[in-house]
Design a protein around this motif. Structure first.
Motif, PDB file in Angstrom:
ATOM      1  N   GLN A  39      57.182 125.639 117.645  1.00 52.88           N
ATOM      2  CA  GLN A  39      55.842 126.075 117.175  1.00 52.88           C
ATOM      3  C   GLN A  39      55.712 127.367 117.497  1.00 52.88           C
ATOM      4  O   GLN A  39      55.170 127.531 118.921  1.00 52.88           O
ATOM      5  CB  GLN A  39      54.984 124.953 117.936  1.00 52.88           C
ATOM      6  N   PRO A  40      55.890 128.359 116.869  1.00 50.07           N
ATOM      7  CA  PRO A  40      55.786 129.837 117.480  1.00 50.07           C
ATOM      8  C   PRO A  40      54.366 130.382 117.055  1.00 50.07           C
ATOM      9  O   PRO A  40      53.335 129.316 116.660  1.00 50.07           O
ATOM     10  CB  PRO A  40      56.477 130.593 116.430  1.00 50.07           C
ATOM     11  N   LEU A  41      53.876 131.241 117.964  1.00 51.12           N
ATOM     12  CA  LEU A  41      52.567 131.502 117.823  1.00 51.12           C
ATOM     13  C   LEU A  41      51.882 131.745 116.558  1.00 51.12           C
ATOM     14  O   LEU A  41      50.876 131.538 116.397  1.00 51.12           O
ATOM     15  CB  LEU A  41      52.577 133.021 118.833  1.00 51.12           C
ATOM     16  N   CYS A  42      52.871 132.243 115.455  1.00 50.11           N
ATOM     17  CA  CYS A  42      52.243 132.552 114.267  1.00 50.11           C
ATOM     18  C   CYS A  42      51.745 131.369 113.855  1.00 50.11           C
ATOM     19  O   CYS A  42      50.917 131.458 112.603  1.00 50.11           O
ATOM     20  CB  CYS A  42      53.309 133.074 113.410  1.00 50.11           C
ATOM     21  N   ARG A  43      51.832 130.034 114.118  1.00 50.38           N
ATOM     22  CA  ARG A  43      51.356 128.975 113.431  1.00 50.38           C
ATOM     23  C   ARG A  43      49.952 128.803 114.016  1.00 50.38           C
ATOM     24  O   ARG A  43      49.261 127.793 113.591  1.00 50.38           O
ATOM     25  CB  ARG A  43      52.137 127.543 113.874  1.00 50.38           C
ATOM     26  N   PHE A  44      49.445 129.616 114.935  1.00 46.92           N
ATOM     27  CA  PHE A  44      48.191 129.170 115.525  1.00 46.92           C
ATOM     28  C   PHE A  44      47.445 130.585 115.431  1.00 46.92           C
ATOM     29  O   PHE A  44      47.226 131.245 116.373  1.00 46.92           O
ATOM     30  CB  PHE A  44      48.384 128.847 117.001  1.00 46.92           C
ATOM     31  N   HIS A  88      49.321 140.714 110.086  1.00 46.39           N
ATOM     32  CA  HIS A  88      50.637 140.683 110.753  1.00 46.39           C
ATOM     33  C   HIS A  88      51.015 139.380 111.667  1.00 46.39           C
ATOM     34  O   HIS A  88      51.906 139.450 112.470  1.00 46.39           O
ATOM     35  CB  HIS A  88      50.389 141.907 111.748  1.00 46.39           C
ATOM     36  N   ASP A  89      50.535 138.192 111.119  1.00 49.27           N
ATOM     37  CA  ASP A  89      50.748 137.101 111.812  1.00 49.27           C
ATOM     38  C   ASP A  89      52.374 136.725 112.020  1.00 49.27           C
ATOM     39  O   ASP A  89      52.587 136.324 113.001  1.00 49.27           O
ATOM     40  CB  ASP A  89      50.365 135.804 111.142  1.00 49.27           C
ATOM     41  N   MET A  93      55.981 135.506 117.244  1.00 46.18           N
ATOM     42  CA  MET A  93      57.133 134.769 117.045  1.00 46.18           C
ATOM     43  C   MET A  93      57.514 133.972 118.190  1.00 46.18           C
ATOM     44  O   MET A  93      58.264 133.045 118.429  1.00 46.18           O
ATOM     45  CB  MET A  93      58.352 135.341 116.470  1.00 46.18           C
ATOM     46  N   VAL A  94      56.838 134.312 119.645  1.00 39.22           N
ATOM     47  CA  VAL A  94      57.186 133.474 120.664  1.00 39.22           C
ATOM     48  C   VAL A  94      56.881 131.990 120.663  1.00 39.22           C
ATOM     49  O   VAL A  94      55.725 131.687 120.005  1.00 39.22           O
ATOM     50  CB  VAL A  94      56.561 134.446 121.840  1.00 39.22           C
ATOM     51  N   ASP A  95      57.609 131.241 121.431  1.00 37.95           N
ATOM     52  CA  ASP A  95      57.113 129.727 121.338  1.00 37.95           C
ATOM     53  C   ASP A  95      56.094 129.887 122.233  1.00 37.95           C
ATOM     54  O   ASP A  95      55.720 130.246 123.151  1.00 37.95           O
ATOM     55  CB  ASP A  95      58.454 128.917 121.985  1.00 37.95           C
ATOM     56  N   MET A  96      55.028 128.382 121.697  1.00 37.14           N
ATOM     57  CA  MET A  96      53.850 128.273 122.289  1.00 37.14           C
ATOM     58  C   MET A  96      54.087 127.791 123.860  1.00 37.14           C
ATOM     59  O   MET A  96      53.233 128.096 124.637  1.00 37.14           O
ATOM     60  CB  MET A  96      52.957 127.583 121.663  1.00 37.14           C
ATOM     61  N   LEU A 371      45.710 121.156 123.665  1.00 35.93           N
ATOM     62  CA  LEU A 371      44.454 121.617 123.122  1.00 35.93           C
ATOM     63  C   LEU A 371      44.267 121.641 121.702  1.00 35.93           C
ATOM     64  O   LEU A 371      43.443 120.997 120.913  1.00 35.93           O
ATOM     65  CB  LEU A 371      43.450 122.274 124.098  1.00 35.93           C
ATOM     66  N   LEU A 372      44.978 122.800 121.223  1.00 42.14           N
ATOM     67  CA  LEU A 372      44.659 123.094 119.774  1.00 42.14           C
ATOM     68  C   LEU A 372      45.340 122.082 118.836  1.00 42.14           C
ATOM     69  O   LEU A 372      44.679 121.855 117.932  1.00 42.14           O
ATOM     70  CB  LEU A 372      45.587 124.391 119.520  1.00 42.14           C
ATOM     71  N   GLN A 373      46.377 121.401 119.164  1.00 38.43           N
ATOM     72  CA  GLN A 373      46.864 120.385 118.513  1.00 38.43           C
ATOM     73  C   GLN A 373      45.802 119.152 118.293  1.00 38.43           C
ATOM     74  O   GLN A 373      45.587 118.746 117.364  1.00 38.43           O
ATOM     75  CB  GLN A 373      48.372 119.717 119.171  1.00 38.43           C
ATOM     76  N   SER A 374      45.300 118.864 119.360  1.00 45.93           N
ATOM     77  CA  SER A 374      44.223 117.938 119.389  1.00 45.93           C
ATOM     78  C   SER A 374      43.134 118.388 118.495  1.00 45.93           C
ATOM     79  O   SER A 374      42.582 117.466 117.729  1.00 45.93           O
ATOM     80  CB  SER A 374      43.800 117.411 120.880  1.00 45.93           C
ATOM     81  N   LEU A 375      42.478 119.419 118.677  1.00 47.06           N
ATOM     82  CA  LEU A 375      41.435 119.779 118.167  1.00 47.06           C
ATOM     83  C   LEU A 375      41.908 119.863 116.521  1.00 47.06           C
ATOM     84  O   LEU A 375      41.117 119.297 115.576  1.00 47.06           O
ATOM     85  CB  LEU A 375      41.096 121.283 118.144  1.00 47.06           C
TER      86      LEU A 375
END
Length: 457
Positions: A39-44, A88-89, A93-96, A371-375
């Motif tokens: 799950q890279p940062l770009c997904r958030f 520019h999302d 690409m770094v992993d969360m 937390l982001l996944q739960s929200l």
């Protein structure tokens, strides 16, 4: 086909990157080191926007205090404004989930902002003598104040989305409560018949139990608006000009539109993750309530001929590969599973918060992911439940009222008039004889048909 490459160097040595790559050596090492969650940062994008807001605010504060030239500060602000639009999302690409307390995420932002700025200035990516990721974009900052500050902004944004979904679900339950207000049924405790109620009262209770959490969510969001920006490494403000923390926080409030405030004790704020634990606890509370309500919906709709059969849930898909015509309560079932995930995430957040040591908690990345996944999952589950289930629920009026008429619960209504012992006798006799409560009460001599009817009205 060979692509042009560029060399970048850090304290560990040199590394080759495609010449057009928007990130640099630190991000590249993180991409190689942390192949963890997928799950890279770009997904958030909410976290990317939050990082851009923090970098923009810091650039304004540095300009105000004379530690960054107008040209560099202006370029950082221009690039951050672009990042806020989402264009520019794909460069984030770094992993969360990563070691380093979020340093890889912070450097991903620093390097992308620097390289986008360099391109706009007419320089090649990697020409950091003109705009440097650390010396300019990260000036007066540390990962240890940037990452948690951005994290808090990202969480607040998602809390707002959850609150909106919650409000829609509460409204849907209230609408059903109005529709079902005059439908009488049996209330149950411990899966046994208890006392009469209306189906409207049952649905109103669903709405009200969920609406109670609106204020609790607001309180959790308020805790997150206290930031440690400007505290740098451990909260001592090392490497910052006088007044930077105050100026950066004021700028952040302006650009974000949120009432962020500077923590009174920046050292304490740098290691304190209790606000995340509070938010996670609130989401667990919501998940437990939501799951219980879905359990009720599944029970009340069980059947279609041999269950409770008091509700008809919308049929959204075929329920079996072997049993023709079977339809399952798949929407409540998926919401149950979301609740299980949120409850599990809460344990992860709790353990990660507890594992902090001394002046820093190194495990904020996994806290943020959970937390982001739960929200997100709670908000999506609520909207799914609203749109694909609650809005289309209908009542089986005949079943509700017929079961009530034949139930022994009506004997409870006689207690104020004939006493508990006599009412128990009525119930027991009716059960043995397979008769209704009212006719049994008359038969036992506790009143005429009209009198018993008045007692039970």
């Amino acid at each position: 086909m060979h692509h042009a490459m560029r060399l970048e160097e850090d304290s560990l040595g040199k590394i080759s990157l495609p010449s057009h790559c928007l990130w640099g050596v630190h991000t590249q090492r993180a991409l190689e080191n942390f192949v963890i969650s997928g799950q890279p940062l770009c997904r958030f994008p909410e976290m990317i926007r939050a990082l851009a807001l923090v970098k923009l605010a810091a650039a304004r504060a540095n300009l105000q205090l004379g530690t960054l030239t107008a040209a560099k500060a202006g370029m950082i602000e221009t690039v951050c404004a672009e990042i806020l639009t989402g264009q520019h999302d794909s460069a984030f690409m770094v992993d969360m989930v990563q070691g380093g307390a979020g340093t890889s995420t912070n450097m991903n932002a620093n390097e992308v902002i620097a390289n986008l700025g360099l391109i706009k200035m007419g320089h090649a990516p990697g020409s950091y003598q003109h705009l440097h990721p650390n010396d300019d974009v990260n000036r007066s900052q540390s990962t240890n104040d940037v990452y948690p500050t951005a994290m808090r902004l990202a969480l607040v944004a998602q809390i707002e989305a959850l609150q909106a979904a919650q409000a829609r679900l509460v409204a849907a339950f209230h609408a059903r409560a109005v529709d079902f207000a005059q439908i009488h049924k049996i209330g149950r405790t411990q899966l046994q018949d208890a006392v009469p109620m209306t189906l409207g009262q049952e649905f109103a209770s669903f709405a009200n139990t969920l609406s109670q959490d609106g204020e609790v969510l607001r309180q959790a969001a308020a805790l997150l608006l206290e930031v440690n920006l400007g505290g740098t490494a451990i909260g001592t403000r090392v490497n910052t000009p006088e007044g930077f923390a105050e100026a950066a926080t004021a700028a952040l409030a302006q650009v974000s539109g949120l009432p962020v405030r500077l923590a009174q004790d920046l050292i304490a704020a740098s290691s304190d993750t209790s606000a995340y634990v509070s938010l996670s606890g609130v989401m667990k509370r919501i998940a437990v309530k939501l799951s219980k309500i879905c359990n009720d919906l599944r029970l009340l709709s069980s059947g279609p001929r041999s269950g409770f059969i008091e509700l008809h849930l919308p049929a959204v898909q075929a329920g079996s590969s072997i049993m023709p015509g079977k339809v399952n309560p798949v929407i409540p079932e998926v919401v149950n599973q979301v609740a299980f995930q949120v409850i599990g995430n809460d344990m992860t957040v709790t353990m990660a918060a507890e594992a902090g040591q001394l002046q820093l908690n190194a495990f904020e990345p996994v806290i943020l992911l959970n937390l982001l996944q739960s929200l997100r999952m709670l908000a999506q589950a609520m909207d799914t439940l609203t749109e694909r289930c609650v809005a289309g629920i209908t009542a089986n009026v005949a079943q509700c009222e017929g079961a009530l008429e034949n139930s022994l619960v009506l004997a409870t209504l006689l207690v104020p008039h004939i006493g508990y012992a006599k009412a128990a006798e009525v119930a027991k006799t009716a059960l043995i004889e397979g008769a209704q409560v009212a006719e049994t009460a008359v038969k036992l001599g506790y009143g005429s048909a009209a009198e018993i009817a008045r007692m039970m009205s």
